[in-house]
Design an enzyme around this catalytic site. Structure first.
Site, PDB file in Angstrom:
ATOM      1  N   ASP A 219      -2.699   9.325 -10.463  1.00  0.00           N
ATOM      2  CA  ASP A 219      -2.922   8.226 -11.421  1.00  0.00           C
ATOM      3  C   ASP A 219      -1.605   7.813 -12.090  1.00  0.00           C
ATOM      4  OD1 ASP A 219      -5.550   8.212 -10.844  1.00  0.00           O
ATOM      5  OD2 ASP A 219      -6.239   9.082 -12.737  1.00  0.00           O
TER       6      ASP A 219
ATOM      7  N   GLU B  18      -5.096   2.361  -3.834  1.00  0.00           N
ATOM      8  CA  GLU B  18      -3.629   2.452  -3.908  1.00  0.00           C
ATOM      9  C   GLU B  18      -2.985   1.210  -3.286  1.00  0.00           C
ATOM     10  OE1 GLU B  18      -5.346   3.261  -1.473  1.00  0.00           O
ATOM     11  OE2 GLU B  18      -4.240   4.047   0.235  1.00  0.00           O
TER      12      GLU B  18
ATOM     13  N   ASN C 234      -2.159  13.137  -3.708  1.00  0.00           N
ATOM     14  CA  ASN C 234      -3.356  13.518  -4.471  1.00  0.00           C
ATOM     15  C   ASN C 234      -3.786  14.948  -4.149  1.00  0.00           C
ATOM     16  OD1 ASN C 234      -4.229  11.508  -6.231  1.00  0.00           O
ATOM     17  ND2 ASN C 234      -5.043  10.270  -4.565  1.00  0.00           N
TER      18      ASN C 234
ATOM     19  N   ASP D  38       0.858  -1.195   0.000  1.00  0.00           N
ATOM     20  CA  ASP D  38       0.000   0.000   0.000  1.00  0.00           C
ATOM     21  C   ASP D  38       0.893   1.243   0.000  1.00  0.00           C
ATOM     22  OD1 ASP D  38      -3.088   0.795   0.928  1.00  0.00           O
ATOM     23  OD2 ASP D  38      -1.565   2.242   1.566  1.00  0.00           O
TER      24      ASP D  38
HETATM   25  N1  LIG Z   1      -5.153   9.326  -8.159  1.00  0.00           N
HETATM   26  C1  LIG Z   1      -5.784   8.294  -7.643  1.00  0.00           C
HETATM   27  N2  LIG Z   1      -5.976   8.230  -6.311  1.00  0.00           N
HETATM   28  C2  LIG Z   1      -6.598   7.173  -5.790  1.00  0.00           C
HETATM   29  C3  LIG Z   1      -7.077   6.129  -6.591  1.00  0.00           C
HETATM   30  N3  LIG Z   1      -7.646   5.203  -5.796  1.00  0.00           N
HETATM   31  C4  LIG Z   1      -7.534   5.665  -4.517  1.00  0.00           C
HETATM   32  N4  LIG Z   1      -6.907   6.843  -4.513  1.00  0.00           N
HETATM   33  C5  LIG Z   1      -6.597   7.726  -3.381  1.00  0.00           C
HETATM   34  O1  LIG Z   1      -5.741   7.104  -2.445  1.00  0.00           O
HETATM   35  C6  LIG Z   1      -5.879   7.797  -1.218  1.00  0.00           C
HETATM   36  C7  LIG Z   1      -5.851   6.808  -0.099  1.00  0.00           C
HETATM   37  O2  LIG Z   1      -5.898   7.542   1.104  1.00  0.00           O
HETATM   38  P1  LIG Z   1      -5.793   6.870   2.514  1.00  0.00           P
HETATM   39  O3  LIG Z   1      -6.636   5.623   2.551  1.00  0.00           O
HETATM   40  O4  LIG Z   1      -6.074   7.917   3.562  1.00  0.00           O
HETATM   41  O5  LIG Z   1      -4.323   6.356   2.605  1.00  0.00           O
HETATM   42  P2  LIG Z   1      -2.953   7.132   2.529  1.00  0.00           P
HETATM   43  O6  LIG Z   1      -3.120   8.604   2.369  1.00  0.00           O
HETATM   44  O7  LIG Z   1      -2.148   6.466   1.476  1.00  0.00           O
HETATM   45  O8  LIG Z   1      -2.367   6.841   3.932  1.00  0.00           O
HETATM   46  P3  LIG Z   1      -1.761   5.504   4.473  1.00  0.00           P
HETATM   47  O9  LIG Z   1      -2.277   4.387   3.659  1.00  0.00           O
HETATM   48  O10 LIG Z   1      -2.221   5.435   5.884  1.00  0.00           O
HETATM   49  O11 LIG Z   1      -0.289   5.638   4.356  1.00  0.00           O
HETATM   50  C8  LIG Z   1      -7.179   8.606  -1.301  1.00  0.00           C
HETATM   51  O12 LIG Z   1      -6.870   9.975  -1.432  1.00  0.00           O
HETATM   52  C9  LIG Z   1      -7.812   8.107  -2.580  1.00  0.00           C
HETATM   53  O13 LIG Z   1      -8.559   9.114  -3.243  1.00  0.00           O
HETATM   54  C10 LIG Z   1      -6.874   6.240  -8.006  1.00  0.00           C
HETATM   55  O14 LIG Z   1      -7.260   5.377  -8.814  1.00  0.00           O
HETATM   56  N5  LIG Z   1      -6.233   7.332  -8.470  1.00  0.00           N
END
Ligand SMILES: Nc1nc2c(ncn2[C@@H]2O[C@H](COP(=O)(O)OP(=O)(O)OP(=O)(O)O)[C@@H](O)[C@H]2O)c(=O)[nH]1
Length: 344
Positions: A239, A265, A230, A222
């Site tokens: 992306d 992610e 983002n 992850d």
């Molecule tokens: N650009 C993009 N962002 C995505 C996609 N799928 C998920 N995300 C983003 O991934 C982010 C995941 O956020 P969190 O679950 O808070 O996790 P994190 O910020 O990585 O924090 P930790 O996992 O705790 O390290 C969110 O902002 C989602 O919008 C995608 O297909 N494209």
């Protein structure tokens, strides 16, 4: 879906259907002809039936539709030549040439069908217009001959247009079904395997493990603080990072391993023929590769991964293995991110 496979099946089914219905017709008409004292006509129809049945039998025996297709096509040419040469009953024989045209195109397909219909047309012209052909006994009026050749030609063109459109539609159908097939197990953004494909591959690996004891492991990875990326640079950059990360992960693992996008992610990686210790090493290698990689467009970005590892030898089944890997992933996050956690 493969066009060769569908052509094979079509050829087989078509030969069976055309052969079965055609020989039923021929047997009935053959017997009627013999009963009505037309021995030669009756025996010829029964001989053609025999040829059809033998080619169907050979097709079934050799599992090769070409025997059916070509055997029945030869029977069609013989029947066609015979009925217009003799005229059949009261010179009505040529009426049967129309369904034979259709059968020929159905069996042979567009390219060979056009050639076959051209051959039939030449046979019709020779039989009707060249008087010294010895086996021709029919005597058709001039007006009939002209109209028969013209209508046969017109029907051939219609049948060719029909077959052309059918083949084109069929090819498009195969293309669309292959595209859908591909889309159903691929992640649209990264082009990696999707969750459905990964679950199927895990099931298969679990089956092999139960039968042969070949261990396999998984890594749940992850991105760390991806939300921040983002929020700072926008989703388009996010992306691109996901696409780049997918490529990087795939380049680190072996060809027989599978990298999938599990969700947002999160990436799930299956390592075949890999035990717990080796999987921990691969996870560390992945972590280091991502940590040291620089992803760039106009800006440069560095990211890190947290990874949870589990091996099938440590789990009850694939479901618990995934759950464990997820649990270890969150342990890695809790311990400060950019690290690997797994069974010791
Ligand atoms: N650009 C993009 N962002 C995505 C996609 N799928 C998920 N995300 C983003 O991934 C982010 C995941 O956020 P969190 O679950 O808070 O996790 P994190 O910020 O990585 O924090 P930790 O996992 O705790 O390290 C969110 O902002 C989602 O919008 C995608 O297909 N494209």
């Amino acid at each position: 879906m493969n066009i060769k496979d569908t052509d094979f099946r079509r050829g087989y089914q078509l030969s069976m259907l055309v052969g079965a219905s055609g020989s039923t017709f021929l047997i009935v008409f053959g017997i009627i002809a013999i009963v009505n004292d037309r021995q030669i006509l009756g025996l010829t129809l029964l001989a053609i039936t025999l040829l059809v049945l033998v080619s169907m039998f050979l097709m079934w025996l050799m599992k090769n539709p070409s025997f059916g297709i070509n055997g029945i096509s030869i029977a069609v040419v013989i029947a066609f030549t015979y009925i217009i040469s003799t005229g059949g009953i009261d010179n009505t024989g040529p009426l049967w040439c129309y369904p034979l045209t259709l059968i020929m195109m159905l069996l042979q397909g567009l390219r060979r069908g056009v050639i076959a219909l051209f051959v039939l047309l030449i046979i019709a012209i020779v039989v009707m217009y060249i008087p010294f052909v010895s086996f021709v006994t029919a005597d058709y009026p001039q007006s009939f001959k002209v109209r028969f050749i013209a209508s046969f030609f017109a029907l051939s063109i219609m049948v060719t247009i029909y077959e052309f459109l059918r083949e084109r539609t069929h090819k498009r159908y195969i293309e669309i079904s292959n595209e859908l097939e591909h889309a159903s197990h691929t992640d649209m953004l990264t082009g990696l395997a999707n969750r459905r494909e990964m679950l199927a591959r895990l099931d298969a690996a679990y089956g092999t493990y139960n039968r042969h004891g070949a261990p396999f492991s998984i890594i749940m990875a992850d991105l760390d603080n991806f939300k921040r990326i983002n929020d700072t640079y926008g989703h388009v950059v996010g992306d691109h990072l996901l696409i780049g990360l997918g490529k990087l992960l795939s380049s680190v693992v072996r060809r027989q391993d599978l990298v999938s996008r599990w969700g947002g992610e999160e990436f799930l990686i299956m390592l075949s023929q890999t035990d717990r210790r080796q999987a921990m090493e691969v996870a560390e290698k992945l972590r280091l590769s991502v940590e040291s990689a620089v992803f760039s467009d106009e800006n440069k970005y560095q990211i890190t991964l947290s990874l949870g590892v589990q091996s099938i030898t440590e789990a009850v089944n694939t479901d618990t293995m995934i759950r464990d890997a997820d649990r270890f992933l969150y342990e890695a996050k809790r311990r400060g991110r950019n690290r690997v956690a797994g069974p010791l």
